[in-house]
Motif scaffolding. Sequence first.
Motif, mmCIF file in Angstrom:
data_model
loop_
_atom_site.group_PDB
_atom_site.id
_atom_site.type_symbol
_atom_site.label_atom_id
_atom_site.label_comp_id
_atom_site.label_asym_id
_atom_site.label_seq_id
_atom_site.Cartn_x
_atom_site.Cartn_y
_atom_site.Cartn_z
ATOM 1 N N MET A 254 0.628 -1.171 -0.044
ATOM 2 C CA MET A 254 -0.177 0.091 -0.261
ATOM 3 C C MET A 254 1.176 0.864 0.137
ATOM 4 O O MET A 254 0.808 2.132 -0.676
ATOM 5 C CB MET A 254 -1.181 0.069 0.786
ATOM 6 C CG MET A 254 -1.891 -1.040 1.041
ATOM 7 S SD MET A 254 -3.226 -1.484 2.471
ATOM 8 C CE MET A 254 -3.850 0.252 2.214
ATOM 9 N N SER B 264 1.902 1.584 -3.798
ATOM 10 C CA SER B 264 0.820 1.700 -4.466
ATOM 11 C C SER B 264 0.817 3.334 -4.609
ATOM 12 O O SER B 264 0.370 4.497 -4.742
ATOM 13 C CB SER B 264 -0.657 1.772 -4.467
ATOM 14 O OG SER B 264 -0.956 1.316 -3.044
ATOM 15 N N PHE B 265 0.496 4.159 -2.837
ATOM 16 C CA PHE B 265 0.173 5.781 -2.442
ATOM 17 C C PHE B 265 0.990 6.282 -2.596
ATOM 18 O O PHE B 265 1.001 7.810 -3.455
ATOM 19 C CB PHE B 265 -0.047 5.714 -0.710
ATOM 20 C CG PHE B 265 -0.913 6.456 -0.538
ATOM 21 C CD1 PHE B 265 -1.340 6.954 -0.464
ATOM 22 C CD2 PHE B 265 0.326 7.399 0.245
ATOM 23 C CE1 PHE B 265 -1.732 8.233 -0.551
ATOM 24 C CE2 PHE B 265 -0.025 8.940 0.428
ATOM 25 C CZ PHE B 265 -1.151 9.252 0.889
ATOM 26 N N HIS C 92 2.620 6.378 -5.707
ATOM 27 C CA HIS C 92 2.671 6.574 -6.994
ATOM 28 C C HIS C 92 0.761 7.530 -6.625
ATOM 29 O O HIS C 92 1.217 9.065 -7.857
ATOM 30 C CB HIS C 92 1.754 5.540 -8.094
ATOM 31 C CG HIS C 92 2.956 4.419 -8.400
ATOM 32 N ND1 HIS C 92 3.232 4.515 -9.730
ATOM 33 C CD2 HIS C 92 3.671 3.836 -7.435
ATOM 34 C CE1 HIS C 92 4.246 3.736 -9.451
ATOM 35 N NE2 HIS C 92 4.554 3.365 -8.796
ATOM 36 N N PHE C 93 0.267 7.543 -6.628
ATOM 37 C CA PHE C 93 -1.180 8.061 -6.008
ATOM 38 C C PHE C 93 -0.525 9.686 -5.815
ATOM 39 O O PHE C 93 -1.104 10.626 -6.573
ATOM 40 C CB PHE C 93 -2.185 7.162 -5.423
ATOM 41 C CG PHE C 93 -3.408 8.660 -4.897
ATOM 42 C CD1 PHE C 93 -4.295 8.265 -5.944
ATOM 43 C CD2 PHE C 93 -3.047 9.567 -3.572
ATOM 44 C CE1 PHE C 93 -5.321 9.064 -5.031
ATOM 45 C CE2 PHE C 93 -4.445 10.186 -3.263
ATOM 46 C CZ PHE C 93 -5.403 10.006 -4.425
ATOM 47 N N ARG D 56 2.105 10.534 -5.539
ATOM 48 C CA ARG D 56 2.901 11.746 -7.265
ATOM 49 C C ARG D 56 2.329 12.169 -8.249
ATOM 50 O O ARG D 56 2.376 13.672 -8.603
ATOM 51 C CB ARG D 56 4.160 10.900 -7.100
ATOM 52 C CG ARG D 56 5.092 11.637 -8.025
ATOM 53 C CD ARG D 56 6.109 10.020 -9.374
ATOM 54 N NE ARG D 56 5.261 9.882 -10.133
ATOM 55 C CZ ARG D 56 5.122 9.111 -11.364
ATOM 56 N NH1 ARG D 56 6.513 7.742 -10.571
ATOM 57 N NH2 ARG D 56 4.584 8.806 -11.991
ATOM 58 N N ASN D 57 1.273 11.557 -8.782
ATOM 59 C CA ASN D 57 -0.066 12.014 -9.958
ATOM 60 C C ASN D 57 -0.374 13.127 -9.228
ATOM 61 O O ASN D 57 -0.837 13.708 -10.247
ATOM 62 C CB ASN D 57 -0.279 10.334 -10.042
ATOM 63 C CG ASN D 57 0.453 9.835 -10.568
ATOM 64 O OD1 ASN D 57 1.749 10.172 -11.313
ATOM 65 N ND2 ASN D 57 0.059 7.993 -10.838
ATOM 66 N N LEU D 58 -0.567 13.050 -7.723
ATOM 67 C CA LEU D 58 -1.836 14.252 -7.401
ATOM 68 C C LEU D 58 -0.836 15.700 -7.064
ATOM 69 O O LEU D 58 -1.355 16.564 -7.340
ATOM 70 C CB LEU D 58 -2.147 13.240 -6.158
ATOM 71 C CG LEU D 58 -3.545 14.512 -5.499
ATOM 72 C CD1 LEU D 58 -4.850 13.814 -5.817
ATOM 73 C CD2 LEU D 58 -3.255 13.751 -3.857
ATOM 74 N N LEU E 281 1.835 11.808 -15.599
ATOM 75 C CA LEU E 281 1.232 10.351 -15.864
ATOM 76 C C LEU E 281 1.346 10.495 -17.358
ATOM 77 O O LEU E 281 1.449 10.384 -17.908
ATOM 78 C CB LEU E 281 -0.030 10.592 -15.821
ATOM 79 C CG LEU E 281 -0.746 11.491 -14.781
ATOM 80 C CD1 LEU E 281 -2.025 11.703 -15.758
ATOM 81 C CD2 LEU E 281 -1.428 10.075 -13.515
#
Lengths: 518, 174, 429
Positions: free
Chosen positions: B28, B31-32, B34-35, B37-39, B45
């Motif tokens: 987790m 994956s967070f 990634h989330f 960074r993209n946020l 992206l």
Amino acid sequence: MADMVKLFVNGVEVEVEAGKNLIDAIGAVGIEIPHLCYHPALGADGNCRMCLVGIEDGRPPLVPACKTPAMAGMKVLLDAEHIRKIQRDVMELELINHPTDCPVCDQAGECRLQDYYMSYDRRQSRMTVPQVVKGKKMAFGCGVVHDQERCVLCGRCVRFCRQITKTGELGIINRSDDARVNIFPGRPLHNRYALNVVDLCPVGAMTSADFRFQQRVWFLKKSPGVCHGCARGCSITVDHNREKEQEARIYRLRPRHNPLVNGYFICDSGRMSYKAEEEGRLNEARHGRLARSVDQALLAVAEDLAQGGKITFILSPDSSLEQMVTIRALAEKLGATLSGFSDGWIIPGDGDDFLIRDDKAANRAGLELLGIDCSRTGFTAAVEAADLVVNCNNDLGRSLSAEELGQLFQSRRLISFASHRREIDNQAEIVIPVASWSEYAGSVINCQGILQHFPRAVVRNQPPMELVELIARLGSPLQSEADCWQELARLPGLPADPATIPTEGLQLNDNEAAHDQP
Amino acid sequence: MSARVKTIARRGASLQERLYLIEICKGMATSFGHFFRNLLDNSRLAVRHYPEVPPEIPVRWRGRHRLTNHPDGTMKCVACFMCQTNCPAHCITIEAGERLDGRAEKMPRRFQIDLLECIYCGYCVEACPLDAIRMDTGIYSVNGTRRDAFLLDLTALQAGQGAFPEDDYQKGGA
Amino acid sequence: MTSLDYLLIALRVAFAAFVPLCFIAVCVWMERRGAGFFQDRSGPNRAAIFGFRAAGLVQNLADAAKLIFKEDVISGHIKHKFIFVLAPVIVFFAALVSFAVVPFADTLVLGGRSYIMQGVPVDLGILWFLALAGFAVYGIILAGWSSTNKYGILGGLRSAAQVISYEIPMALAVIGVLIVYGTVNLNEMAQFQGQLLFGFIPMWGAVLQPLGMVIFIVAAFAETNRTPFDLAEGESEIVAGFHVEYSAMKFAVFFMGEYVALFVSSAIIVTLFFGGYQVPFLATATLIDNARPVAFLLLLLLPVAMYFFAGWIRRNNVSHYPRENDPRAFEAKVYIRGLWGLVVVIELALLAILFFASPGGPAAHIFAALLQVCTFLVKVTLMLFVYVWVRWTLPRFRYDQLQKLGWQILLPLALLNIFVTSAVVVILS
């Protein structure tokens, strides 16, 4: 059977028929010797040299197989390097001036040159000089289109016209690479078997104008059949196909080898008879003036039959034995009379001494065998006595003029089961479409008394009902084809199971017509 | 070519891994990452901004079909049916007819490709003995509101233009 | 009963009924955009009204329009059409009704009368939720069975087995919580969690019952059919499981029911283990007494937060490819101005409280209640994010793994949790 001899092919002992030439004798046991000019019906010519084989310990060591009879103890050499070299060289010779336009050639897929190239050659062309230009798309008459460039000069067509039809329209003119098959100026092919040269031609030099570009041959489904063009009943192959989102249709008829009946050939009118299977077909059932579903119309017919009164069934001489016997059974059950009147089918003087017969009905012998009256007097009496006439696909218009028919059926009720649209059906109260011969399985007896069985070839998108099934639905005691054959087996010489009839047909001995061999 | 063997260590045997919860937390966290960074910055992206930014079509890419012409404008196709024979989706329908322009004897009277049935396998291109059918139009998006819109007929096929220089196409093959 | 009574009853019922429905859109949006960002892609961002995409929320409208206008098919082979139609209704209804007992703010005291802030004023609390969560699975089983479809029936069977396996650890985990809180009423539980442990740690369930929390959350995932426990759907092996035969709005009702269940179970998890509506370190009484300082703090923090948020919008709401007169930049400008306008309104409201609210007065009570509602929704949203987060991190369990986890691990752990908790409670008392 002929005497069998033992000989060796590539060192393996095989037993073959004596007296035949090597191509046929060894071919019968499944070993192929390539050949272009030889054809069993036309005899050996020996001009193509493709069939050269080695005979070990023989003088000379190389012989054309088509000219060499099989003899006991012969040692035939096929897969030696020098034989293969000969085959390659012959192929190279044939291909020097061949345009290799297989993409546009109708023969592609059933072409000897293509097959042999793949089996015996498979080399690139070494040709650097321009090819000889010859005539293309030459109309030879009778629907034969000739392409001189594709021709390998095997001479089969020339020999066919000389030996079989004895008309001799074709010849090979000029010599060496300028040699070509041609007609005499202003004298096109003119005989009733001309299209057989298309089948005979091992390459695409002879093509049929009718079949030209219609379909690639590998798409065609090939079903065995029996020609219904005349009383000869030639064995044929029905080439048919259903194209995407289209109706299934027959593209051509080809002769099917049958030594008892037609040998390797059929006549041109028989070949073109497939068009009748495609055109003018009856598609819709009708009751009075209203279109009805077949089921509704059948119900109406059943009611009419149940009402009693005098009924007459008229049979077609083209019907199969199964159809005849089931109609006869229904007629017996209903106490009806039967007539197979079909004088109009006989065209005196039209026949010849080869294949074509005067009688254009495929199964008149069957009518006679079943004891069904075909006479005009019997027909007139039966119809005049009847209240209701049921015409089972008999084209009465061939035998009687429109006025005669009009008179006959003016005051009589007529029910018609018909495969094609015909004048007579306009007078009918109920009309139901039925399958024609390419759409049902059945058996016919030809003029020589040979019984042949053919399977169903074409399945249409909406198949019309077969007459056997239709009559069964009307209450015939014979509810299936198997029932029909049980009934037929009571007749002398007929088997109980059509599957036991050999592909070339069964000679019924007690028929007088058996003496009438070609 | 010998197969390369890559041995992958089998995981999941140690106590920590079997407790599972710790490994879940690790996953987790990944994956967070990634989330988050993209946020913070969505310019990173890994996406193509289709349809505004069209994809780059390589030469070997199989797009919508076309029928090629000789330099003088006549059709190359001679209706040999090789494409129809080889088409695994049965999407090609040809009707052949007599050809009168002297190029050959035969030409298609009707040549129809049903793009709804086509699987874009390119077998027709492979099979064509005359390089008459190609899939080099670079058209990757075929759409319509009626089924007929997906039936390409002879004129539509002939009107198609190659999207690549001839040399590149010949080098790339199809 | 005064008119205020009626107003507040209407308010709380409306809240309990409509907030879960509104959160369907939030869930779907979060799921999709979250999925996008977790997987380094952008998620739905094209659907727009006049060029305004609302960060992808407009996609929900488009989907809703699609599902509403789609043909509603009931296949001919389905015999029990009534049950077939009823099944999604059961799922949706059970999920929606189970939110009725969750308090979204502390009991509001106005004019000496107290108003309970939950949809239905019953004391069943957690039992109500457990009962309805078990009931929802009837919908799934009936859907699978009445579909007359092997995939449907497999999905339904898996769902039934799963619920039986995970209801037990879930209920046992709740028992530990009940022992600690000494009540089944969710509002009382939330009030309990307003206290501070050792004076500085919020006395949340997560602190008191860490093991119980893990078990409950895992079981809640299973109950809501979420990854890694979504075997009932199992696209790869049983295509879509129980709703394979459903289309259009019938499918949409399943879909919405699933997200309402998600929202409700998040709300329950928050209420049981994360202090419910309690603002951390500020119990209800403290909040009411210190309404002014809190309002002042918010007054200061809000513009700062908005400033950074506006910067983020400006940076990210642009086209990442060459484009003339980027309409997204204009879009971002409009968003920023609108949000600043909203901030100004809130600031004015806070100023009003700062100047006019007396400590302990009705304004302070309402302020505290509103703050608690916001806190509750923020906590629930975070929990929903955890659901999304887990979905895009963990792969699906195999069926035997699922049962093994339920019976061999969670069940003993839950029993152990009860034993330890009881022992500690007995010792401490």
